[in-house]
Scaffold this active site. Structure first.
Site, short mmCIF file in Angstrom:
data_model
loop_
_atom_site.label_atom_id
_atom_site.label_comp_id
_atom_site.label_asym_id
_atom_site.label_seq_id
_atom_site.Cartn_x
_atom_site.Cartn_y
_atom_site.Cartn_z
N LYS A 1 -3.69 -9.10 4.93
CA LYS A 1 -2.92 -8.66 3.76
C LYS A 1 -2.77 -9.77 2.72
O LYS A 1 -2.75 -9.51 1.52
CB LYS A 1 -1.55 -8.14 4.19
CG LYS A 1 -1.61 -6.82 4.95
CD LYS A 1 -0.23 -6.25 5.23
CE LYS A 1 -0.33 -4.89 5.89
NZ LYS A 1 1.01 -4.28 6.12
N LYS B 1 -11.34 3.15 7.23
CA LYS B 1 -10.21 3.95 7.68
C LYS B 1 -9.59 4.69 6.50
O LYS B 1 -9.52 4.16 5.38
CB LYS B 1 -9.16 3.04 8.32
CG LYS B 1 -8.04 3.76 9.05
CD LYS B 1 -7.14 2.77 9.77
CE LYS B 1 -6.00 3.47 10.49
NZ LYS B 1 -5.11 2.51 11.17
N LYS C 1 -3.95 5.22 2.23
CA LYS C 1 -3.22 5.63 1.03
C LYS C 1 -3.42 4.66 -0.12
O LYS C 1 -3.05 4.95 -1.25
CB LYS C 1 -1.73 5.80 1.34
CG LYS C 1 -1.08 4.69 2.14
CD LYS C 1 0.26 5.15 2.70
CE LYS C 1 0.84 4.16 3.69
NZ LYS C 1 2.08 4.63 4.30
#
Length: 355
Positions: A115, A217, A220
């Site tokens: 991240k 994957k 969102k």
């Protein structure tokens, strides 16, 4: 106290629209667990702000995730549904765990590396200690089980390490206070306060991939809305996205082995199997040798049948924000009854003066 009461805890971040992957990979399983366990399900809004969130959008997303829980079949009266920030004991226990966890443990967390990316020096310190807050989320309720996917297994292992170190470091104090249980940690048995939370493995994982790229994957955060089926999508949107889903030119194979090297075909067959409660082999027994032009309409009909009612119920619930807020307030009140008892004990164990 002779044993820990069986209890399930899990949570979802309110960041962006929930989609089919969230439903098949987590929420559907949570609904099933209600029949066999006491459950606490949390909208983890404190985790969300480890990266920037537009405040008005965050408020909307918290309510939307709550609506998705209820529309999918989670019962906020029989179990507990709340948003994390309403229970300050999460943050308080996280600070204690900041002082228990070791820097070396956190440096090994792959999600922070993913991240933060290359600009780690500019990442928030909250993102770095995120796993300690996750451990606090679980252990402030002394939860015994957590349903986990592949991407969270490392964080649960850290929560177990934190619980084990706390139990070991404060074993004498816990015994003195008479508020622990005997816990086996390897060959050693200590008086411990926190359980070594176990993962609930779901059997074959339902890993839902992007409709535009079977190697990625479903997410969102993907800029293309066509890459995912949102839980708020209506029947037309669901059908359109499946119709436009990426495929290859070959017919479907008759056996599962034939899906190897065909990620888009494997993904669509897997979605059909998960929604129908069947195996991929059973799906291919029906559709093997047939083109995608025949398979996609059947998949669209099935997805609309399974997800349409959830989307409709979500729209109904979201039309009354006050009712959602009432559910979250009630859940937080019940959650605090548990969390406040834990923190009273933890303060006493650690040596912090308080009530």
């Amino acid at each position: 106290m002779s044993a820990f009461k069986p209890l399930v805890f899990s949570g979802v971040q309110p960041t962006g629209n929930l989609h089919l992957g969230n439903y098949l990979g987590a929420i559907r399983r949570w609904v099933e667990l209600q029949a066999s366990h006491d459950c606490i399900y949390c909208v983890v809004d404190l985790h969300a702000i480890t990266v920037w969130q537009e405040p008005a959008e965050l408020e909307r997303s918290i309510r939307e995730v709550t609506a998705a829980f209820i529309a999918s079949g989670i019962d906020p009266k029989r179990h507990i549904v709340f948003n994390q920030s309403r229970v300050p004991e999460h943050a308080e226990l996280a600070w204690v765990f900041n002082c228990v966890a070791r820097m070396g443990w956190l440096n090994r967390m792959t999600q922070f590396k993913d991240k933060a990316g290359k600009d780690r020096e500019n990442a928030s310190s909250g993102l770095f200690v995120y796993p300690n807050l996750m451990a606090a989320d679980i252990l402030v309720y002394r939860a015994t089980h957590v349903p986990v996917g592949e991407d969270q297994k490392q964080h649960l292992e850290l929560a177990r390490d934190i619980a084990a170190k706390f139990n070991h470091d404060y074993s004498a104090r816990i015994a003195e206070k008479g508020i622990g249980v005997e816990i086996a940690m390897g060959e050693e048995v200590v008086n411990g306060y926190f359980p070594l939370t176990e993962p609930l493995i779901e059997g074959p994982a339902t890993r839902v991939m992007s409709l535009k790229d079977g190697a990625k994957k479903m997410s969102k955060s993907d800029p293309s809305d066509l890459s995912r089926i949102n839980l708020t999508d209506d029947a037309d949107a669901i059908s359109k996205k499946i119709r436009k889903a990426k495929t290859d030119p070959d017919a479907l194979p008759s056996e599962v082995a034939g899906l190897a090297g065909r990620p888009e075909a494997d993904n669509l067959v897997g979605i059909f199997a998960a929604l129908a409660g069947r195996t991929k082999g059973e799906v291919l027994a029906d559709f093997g040798g047939r083109p995608f032009s025949e398979f996609k309409p059947a998949l669209a009909d099935l997805a609309v049948d399974k997800l349409g009612p959830i989307a409709g119920e979500m729209r109904r619930i979201l039309a009354d924000p006050a009712e959602i807020d009432a559910v979250l307030r009630d859940g937080a009140s019940r959650a605090r009854e548990i969390a406040s008892r834990t923190m009273k004990d933890v303060r006493s164990i650690v040596g912090l003066l308080g009530d």
